[in-house]
Design a protein around this motif. Sequence first.
Motif, PDB file in Angstrom:
ATOM      1  N   GLY A 259     -20.413 -12.436   4.711  1.00  0.00           N
ATOM      2  CA  GLY A 259     -19.344 -13.421   4.835  1.00  0.00           C
ATOM      3  C   GLY A 259     -18.127 -13.041   4.008  1.00  0.00           C
ATOM      4  O   GLY A 259     -18.218 -12.275   3.043  1.00  0.00           O
ATOM      5  N   ARG A 260     -16.984 -13.573   4.391  1.00  0.00           N
ATOM      6  CA  ARG A 260     -15.737 -13.303   3.695  1.00  0.00           C
ATOM      7  C   ARG A 260     -14.973 -14.611   3.490  1.00  0.00           C
ATOM      8  O   ARG A 260     -14.687 -15.332   4.458  1.00  0.00           O
ATOM      9  CB  ARG A 260     -14.862 -12.328   4.498  1.00  0.00           C
ATOM     10  CG  ARG A 260     -15.514 -10.965   4.751  1.00  0.00           C
ATOM     11  CD  ARG A 260     -15.545 -10.137   3.471  1.00  0.00           C
ATOM     12  NE  ARG A 260     -16.096  -8.810   3.712  1.00  0.00           N
ATOM     13  CZ  ARG A 260     -17.361  -8.471   3.532  1.00  0.00           C
ATOM     14  NH1 ARG A 260     -18.248  -9.396   3.123  1.00  0.00           N
ATOM     15  NH2 ARG A 260     -17.772  -7.236   3.760  1.00  0.00           N
ATOM     16  N   ILE A 261     -14.657 -14.900   2.236  1.00  0.00           N
ATOM     17  CA  ILE A 261     -13.801 -16.042   1.899  1.00  0.00           C
ATOM     18  C   ILE A 261     -12.578 -15.497   1.172  1.00  0.00           C
ATOM     19  O   ILE A 261     -12.720 -14.744   0.200  1.00  0.00           O
ATOM     20  CB  ILE A 261     -14.535 -17.069   1.008  1.00  0.00           C
ATOM     21  CG1 ILE A 261     -15.742 -17.654   1.756  1.00  0.00           C
ATOM     22  CG2 ILE A 261     -13.584 -18.186   0.583  1.00  0.00           C
ATOM     23  CD1 ILE A 261     -16.611 -18.573   0.906  1.00  0.00           C
ATOM     24  N   VAL A 262     -11.393 -15.846   1.657  1.00  0.00           N
ATOM     25  CA  VAL A 262     -10.152 -15.415   1.023  1.00  0.00           C
ATOM     26  C   VAL A 262      -9.300 -16.647   0.736  1.00  0.00           C
ATOM     27  O   VAL A 262      -8.999 -17.437   1.644  1.00  0.00           O
ATOM     28  CB  VAL A 262      -9.363 -14.426   1.899  1.00  0.00           C
ATOM     29  CG1 VAL A 262      -8.093 -13.981   1.174  1.00  0.00           C
ATOM     30  CG2 VAL A 262     -10.215 -13.220   2.263  1.00  0.00           C
ATOM     31  N   ASN A 263      -8.928 -16.824  -0.515  1.00  0.00           N
ATOM     32  CA  ASN A 263      -8.096 -17.936  -0.948  1.00  0.00           C
ATOM     33  C   ASN A 263      -6.669 -17.446  -1.170  1.00  0.00           C
ATOM     34  O   ASN A 263      -6.456 -16.438  -1.838  1.00  0.00           O
ATOM     35  CB  ASN A 263      -8.637 -18.534  -2.252  1.00  0.00           C
ATOM     36  CG  ASN A 263     -10.046 -19.057  -2.099  1.00  0.00           C
ATOM     37  OD1 ASN A 263     -10.384 -19.674  -1.095  1.00  0.00           O
ATOM     38  ND2 ASN A 263     -10.889 -18.820  -3.103  1.00  0.00           N
ATOM     39  N   ILE A 264      -5.698 -18.166  -0.615  1.00  0.00           N
ATOM     40  CA  ILE A 264      -4.301 -17.781  -0.777  1.00  0.00           C
ATOM     41  C   ILE A 264      -3.755 -18.462  -2.028  1.00  0.00           C
ATOM     42  O   ILE A 264      -3.524 -19.672  -2.064  1.00  0.00           O
ATOM     43  CB  ILE A 264      -3.455 -18.158   0.451  1.00  0.00           C
ATOM     44  CG1 ILE A 264      -4.106 -17.638   1.729  1.00  0.00           C
ATOM     45  CG2 ILE A 264      -2.043 -17.605   0.296  1.00  0.00           C
ATOM     46  CD1 ILE A 264      -4.323 -16.140   1.771  1.00  0.00           C
ATOM     47  N   SER A 265      -3.572 -17.675  -3.065  1.00  0.00           N
ATOM     48  CA  SER A 265      -3.057 -18.169  -4.339  1.00  0.00           C
ATOM     49  C   SER A 265      -1.544 -17.954  -4.383  1.00  0.00           C
ATOM     50  O   SER A 265      -0.854 -18.100  -3.380  1.00  0.00           O
ATOM     51  CB  SER A 265      -3.766 -17.459  -5.487  1.00  0.00           C
ATOM     52  OG  SER A 265      -3.265 -17.892  -6.728  1.00  0.00           O
ATOM     53  N   SER A 266      -1.019 -17.558  -5.523  1.00  0.00           N
ATOM     54  CA  SER A 266       0.422 -17.342  -5.673  1.00  0.00           C
ATOM     55  C   SER A 266       0.679 -16.683  -7.015  1.00  0.00           C
ATOM     56  O   SER A 266      -0.089 -16.867  -7.971  1.00  0.00           O
ATOM     57  CB  SER A 266       1.174 -18.679  -5.620  1.00  0.00           C
ATOM     58  OG  SER A 266       2.520 -18.521  -6.032  1.00  0.00           O
ATOM     59  N   VAL A 267       1.771 -15.924  -7.100  1.00  0.00           N
ATOM     60  CA  VAL A 267       2.174 -15.383  -8.395  1.00  0.00           C
ATOM     61  C   VAL A 267       2.490 -16.505  -9.377  1.00  0.00           C
ATOM     62  O   VAL A 267       2.485 -16.300 -10.597  1.00  0.00           O
ATOM     63  CB  VAL A 267       3.394 -14.452  -8.257  1.00  0.00           C
ATOM     64  CG1 VAL A 267       3.057 -13.223  -7.425  1.00  0.00           C
ATOM     65  CG2 VAL A 267       4.597 -15.193  -7.662  1.00  0.00           C
ATOM     66  N   SER A 268       2.740 -17.709  -8.844  1.00  0.00           N
ATOM     67  CA  SER A 268       3.045 -18.855  -9.708  1.00  0.00           C
ATOM     68  C   SER A 268       1.873 -19.235 -10.601  1.00  0.00           C
ATOM     69  O   SER A 268       2.052 -19.946 -11.591  1.00  0.00           O
ATOM     70  CB  SER A 268       3.440 -20.069  -8.860  1.00  0.00           C
ATOM     71  OG  SER A 268       4.625 -19.818  -8.135  1.00  0.00           O
ATOM     72  N   SER A 269       0.679 -18.769 -10.270  1.00  0.00           N
ATOM     73  CA  SER A 269      -0.492 -19.108 -11.078  1.00  0.00           C
ATOM     74  C   SER A 269      -0.405 -18.534 -12.473  1.00  0.00           C
ATOM     75  O   SER A 269      -1.036 -19.048 -13.408  1.00  0.00           O
ATOM     76  CB  SER A 269      -1.765 -18.594 -10.404  1.00  0.00           C
ATOM     77  OG  SER A 269      -1.789 -17.170 -10.415  1.00  0.00           O
TER      78      SER A 269
END
Length: 278
Positions: A142-152
Amino acid sequence: MFDPVFSIFDMLCIGAAIAKNLASKGCSLVLNYTSDSSSSPIEKLVSDLESQHNVRAISVQADMGSTAGPAHIVNTAKNNFSHPKTGAFRIDILINNAGVAADSPLQNITPEDFTRQYSVNVLGPLLLVQAALPYLPQDRSGRIVNISSVSSSLGFVNQTVYGGTKNALEAMTRTWSRELAERATVNSVNPGPVATDMYGGTREEFQLQMKPFIQTAPLMAARRGVDEDQYVDDAERAGGRPGYDFEIAGVVAMLCSEDSAWCTGSVVCANGGFKFSY
């Protein structure tokens, strides 16, 4: 056959680009949207994906900021993609791309601002993964990808809440990579400025914050004859060009491939070097 579940935020940009990339690789898709105004664009996207790539795609309207929305997405996917005889159903890929942002100086932040952003950006992905858990593979595929941000991690002014939500999402990424180790890899990607309507609508003060980072990003120098003219013409003011949606989608697709099986718990650079990952 893949049965990936998507939580799409910017339907005409990053989310759509991810869907197009994975559809081109044979994935069947479940596309989530929230507002009524997105209904027509997403139905056109669904039609285009099916006709161009010979895959099956459906759309689901659900609010990722509600407690019932994520489960509704998974239940709709199950109802549409379960094997007609055996009832077997599996989710191979899950993309957490839903998100809201509302920049505000510290003194103006309200509990409502906090609750809305954390509900969509943090609780929503958590509930979606929970709902998908019974249907994830049992063999690490399985593959889970979370879209974060440089703002983190860059501490931009007026992003107390938004930056916090993306940091929380990255923290959950690391935890889930351990808890789900026998089921799926779990990674995040951290886009910087991307050529979307949302970024185009940001205030000049915010864009000035971006300029020093853009100027030193290895891949964000605008190139005449290669990059779009509007970004080349604006490069002196902005410091360079933003990323394109298909560039973010390419990094996401890489993390969804079989070749990414040895990568988990990571925040992967999807920003041209705007913010190095580690």
